[in-house]
Design a protein around this motif. Structure first.
Motif, mmCIF file in Angstrom:
data_model
loop_
_atom_site.group_PDB
_atom_site.id
_atom_site.type_symbol
_atom_site.label_atom_id
_atom_site.label_comp_id
_atom_site.label_asym_id
_atom_site.label_seq_id
_atom_site.Cartn_x
_atom_site.Cartn_y
_atom_site.Cartn_z
ATOM 1 N N ASP A 154 1.191 2.867 14.883
ATOM 2 C CA ASP A 154 0.467 1.959 15.779
ATOM 3 C C ASP A 154 1.374 1.046 16.592
ATOM 4 N N ALA A 155 2.625 0.860 16.165
ATOM 5 C CA ALA A 155 3.538 -0.023 16.897
ATOM 6 C C ALA A 155 3.811 0.533 18.292
ATOM 7 N N GLU A 156 3.905 -0.369 19.254
ATOM 8 C CA GLU A 156 4.162 0.029 20.637
ATOM 9 C C GLU A 156 5.594 -0.318 21.028
ATOM 10 N N SER A 157 6.093 0.400 22.015
ATOM 11 C CA SER A 157 7.425 0.248 22.598
ATOM 12 C C SER A 157 8.497 0.896 21.719
ATOM 13 N N THR A 158 9.555 1.304 22.367
ATOM 14 C CA THR A 158 10.671 1.917 21.636
ATOM 15 C C THR A 158 11.289 0.922 20.662
ATOM 16 N N GLY A 159 11.492 -0.308 21.135
ATOM 17 C CA GLY A 159 12.072 -1.333 20.268
ATOM 18 C C GLY A 159 11.179 -1.645 19.084
ATOM 19 N N GLY A 160 9.856 -1.710 19.342
ATOM 20 C CA GLY A 160 8.913 -1.993 18.269
ATOM 21 C C GLY A 160 8.936 -0.913 17.201
ATOM 22 N N LYS A 161 8.924 0.351 17.642
ATOM 23 C CA LYS A 161 8.959 1.456 16.683
ATOM 24 C C LYS A 161 10.294 1.514 15.946
ATOM 25 N N ALA A 162 11.382 1.188 16.656
ATOM 26 C CA ALA A 162 12.696 1.181 15.997
ATOM 27 C C ALA A 162 12.744 0.125 14.903
ATOM 28 N N ALA A 163 12.167 -1.052 15.196
ATOM 29 C CA ALA A 163 12.166 -2.138 14.204
ATOM 30 C C ALA A 163 11.362 -1.745 12.971
ATOM 31 N N VAL A 164 10.177 -1.153 13.185
ATOM 32 C CA VAL A 164 9.331 -0.770 12.057
ATOM 33 C C VAL A 164 9.949 0.400 11.295
ATOM 34 N N THR A 165 10.634 1.304 12.023
ATOM 35 C CA THR A 165 11.305 2.427 11.355
ATOM 36 C C THR A 165 12.307 1.926 10.327
ATOM 37 N N MET A 166 13.065 0.888 10.680
ATOM 38 C CA MET A 166 14.038 0.344 9.739
ATOM 39 C C MET A 166 13.347 -0.322 8.551
ATOM 40 N N GLN A 167 12.170 -0.893 8.803
ATOM 41 C CA GLN A 167 11.446 -1.478 7.672
ATOM 42 C C GLN A 167 10.986 -0.375 6.715
ATOM 43 N N VAL A 168 10.526 0.772 7.254
ATOM 44 C CA VAL A 168 10.144 1.893 6.394
ATOM 45 C C VAL A 168 11.330 2.295 5.507
ATOM 46 N N LEU A 169 12.502 2.418 6.124
ATOM 47 C CA LEU A 169 13.711 2.791 5.383
ATOM 48 C C LEU A 169 14.033 1.766 4.304
ATOM 49 N N GLU A 170 13.938 0.479 4.656
ATOM 50 C CA GLU A 170 14.294 -0.567 3.698
ATOM 51 C C GLU A 170 13.272 -0.681 2.570
ATOM 52 N N GLU A 171 11.982 -0.438 2.865
ATOM 53 C CA GLU A 171 10.982 -0.461 1.793
ATOM 54 C C GLU A 171 11.233 0.678 0.814
ATOM 55 N N ALA A 172 11.619 1.842 1.346
ATOM 56 C CA ALA A 172 11.951 2.966 0.465
ATOM 57 C C ALA A 172 13.135 2.604 -0.423
ATOM 58 N N LYS A 173 14.154 2.006 0.184
ATOM 59 C CA LYS A 173 15.340 1.585 -0.561
ATOM 60 C C LYS A 173 14.969 0.555 -1.624
ATOM 61 N N HIS A 174 14.127 -0.401 -1.269
ATOM 62 C CA HIS A 174 13.734 -1.442 -2.209
ATOM 63 C C HIS A 174 13.023 -0.856 -3.423
ATOM 64 N N PHE A 175 12.080 0.056 -3.173
ATOM 65 C CA PHE A 175 11.337 0.611 -4.308
ATOM 66 C C PHE A 175 12.256 1.414 -5.229
ATOM 67 N N VAL A 176 13.084 2.273 -4.636
ATOM 68 C CA VAL A 176 13.969 3.121 -5.440
ATOM 69 C C VAL A 176 14.949 2.271 -6.248
ATOM 70 N N VAL A 177 15.561 1.282 -5.614
ATOM 71 C CA VAL A 177 16.562 0.461 -6.309
ATOM 72 C C VAL A 177 15.903 -0.455 -7.337
ATOM 73 N N LEU A 178 14.770 -1.076 -6.985
ATOM 74 C CA LEU A 178 14.090 -1.955 -7.936
ATOM 75 C C LEU A 178 13.609 -1.178 -9.159
ATOM 76 N N ARG A 179 13.160 0.036 -8.932
ATOM 77 C CA ARG A 179 12.694 0.857 -10.046
ATOM 78 C C ARG A 179 13.850 1.116 -11.026
ATOM 79 N N GLU A 180 15.007 1.487 -10.495
ATOM 80 C CA GLU A 180 16.172 1.710 -11.352
ATOM 81 C C GLU A 180 16.592 0.419 -12.060
ATOM 82 N N LEU A 181 16.527 -0.689 -11.342
ATOM 83 C CA LEU A 181 16.911 -1.981 -11.908
ATOM 84 C C LEU A 181 16.033 -2.350 -13.094
#
Length: 398
Positions: A154-181
């Motif tokens: 749903d995010a609009e603009s290239t910059g908007g989608k790029a920003a949300v894309t990085m959040q998707v990546l970081e949420e994945a990282k957070h879940f995987v690392v927190l689970r191991e922790l």
């Protein structure tokens, strides 16, 4: 703290959790809705299991091979600044660079050295309390991963989608690392509390960019608050890195809507205002559910809650996610409610301004939060006169 009250409250939570889960399960069986999130909080996994083999082949490898434009594309003429200071120093010493710091941090959690560290600093009761509280965020990160993936559409603009894309990546990282922790602490990881279940399901079921409210305004602020509180504790220093990520996530809505403003109807729709309030309210009894664990760690859950409420409503006001009760009024009402609860359950309680509390520890994390919340100073507020009239009326009714 009243032990009998907490025992009864825990029983009530279990009954309510069972009723809501069974209701959603029945709706799902007949195909009229039900639980949306494909996440198994009882087993601390997404539906389908861990599938670590696939994760190692794709997720871990993608992070290892993540390239930086500042290094590999300097000839484009664009002033990329995506290398860290450590990476720049490493590049100076060796040209074939690729940081493995995060992988080393992840591997550290399975070592006997790390387990010896936490066993030396914490009793079993304290370890379980830490896992109980941080599991709220770990389960929340699983949902944030799903929510941010939908926001990307749903995010609009290239910059908007790029920003949300990085959040998707970081949420994945957070879940995987927190689970191991958390698994490294050798404690039982509890399921969702029903209050968190309600918040996360309503966030995931929200339409369009309304998900920004439940995810970035409410849930990410809870996460940032807990990371900011635990980040200075022995064995949990990596949470400072999570705290930094969450500060960017919290700042995303104000930056996004400054560029692509919401319409008047998106801000003031009566249905949207009621739905936002319905997402906030279940987070309040959550503070009661974690009160015992917080007390074990020497933290007052009401003070943590006051700090959280102040920041969430400050951000709500600035971004333009209006609610049927103005944030400045709701803040005072909740402070009264916190004091009423404390008077009923704590001997000798004197009236306290819980909303002025601060939960963040450490100078660096405090500086980051100040920088984030300085973005939200210009929010529109009701006048103090109007707010006072509403509060006086509410107190008379109470």
């Amino acid at each position: 703290m009243n032990s009998k009250f907490h025992d009864n409250f825990d029983k009530f939570e279990r009954v309510l959790n069972s009723a809501i889960r069974n209701y959603d399960k029945a709706k799902g069986l007949i195909g009229i809705g039900g639980r949306k999130g494909r996440y198994d909080d009882y087993n601390f996994e997404f539906v389908g299991g861990a599938n670590d083999k696939l994760r190692i082949k794709h997720y871990d490898k993608s992070l290892r091979m993540l390239w930086k434009a500042e290094q590999h594309a300097p000839h484009t003429g664009t002033d990329f600044k995506d290398l860290t200071k450590d990476e720049k120093a490493f590049l100076t010493q060796a040209k074939d660079s690729l940081s493995v710091a995060e992988k080393k941090e992840l591997d550290r959690y399975s070592t006997e050295e790390y387990k010896a560290l936490i066993n030396a600093h914490y009793t079993q009761e304290q370890k379980q309390a830490i896992v109980n509280v941080l599991s709220l965020i770990a389960h929340g990160e699983a949902y944030a991963w799903m929510v941010s993936a939908e926001v990307l559409v749903d995010a609009e603009s290239t910059g908007g989608k790029a920003a949300v894309t990085m959040q998707v990546l970081e949420e994945a990282k957070h879940f995987v690392v927190l689970r191991e922790l958390l698994l490294a602490w050798d404690c039982e990881v509890p399921r969702f509390l029903v209050w968190e279940y309600l918040v996360m399901e309503r966030t995931l079921k929200s339409k369009g960019l309304e998900k920004f409210f439940g995810m970035n305004v409410l849930v990410e602020n809870i996460a940032m608050g807990l990371f900011g509180m635990f980040g200075e504790m022995p064995g949990l220093e990596i949470l400072k890195m999570f705290h930094l990520d969450e500060s960017r996530h919290c700042a995303l809505p104000v930056n996004y809507f400054d560029e692509l403003p919401m319409s008047w109807w998106q801000k003031y729709s009566p249905y949207a205002q009621l739905r936002r309030l319905s997402m906030v309210l279940p987070a309040i009894p959550l503070l009661v559910s974690i009160e015992k664990d917080m007390a074990v760690l020497g933290v007052d859950s009401l003070e943590f809650g006051g700090s959280l409420v102040r920041k969430v409503f400050h951000m709500t006001d600035r971004v333009g996610f209006h609610m049927v009760i103005p944030p400045v009024v709701l803040t005072e009402m909740l402070n009264d409610a916190f004091n009423m609860y404390a008077k009923l359950t704590r001997k000798g309680h004197d009236y306290s301004d819980f909303m002025s509390s601060e939960s963040v520890t450490g100078e660096e994390m405090a500086r980051i939060e100040k920088e984030v919340f300085d973005l939200y100073r210009a929010g529109k507020k009701v006048t103090s006169e109007t707010g006072g009239k509403i509060l006086n009326w509410g107190r008379k009714v109470a």
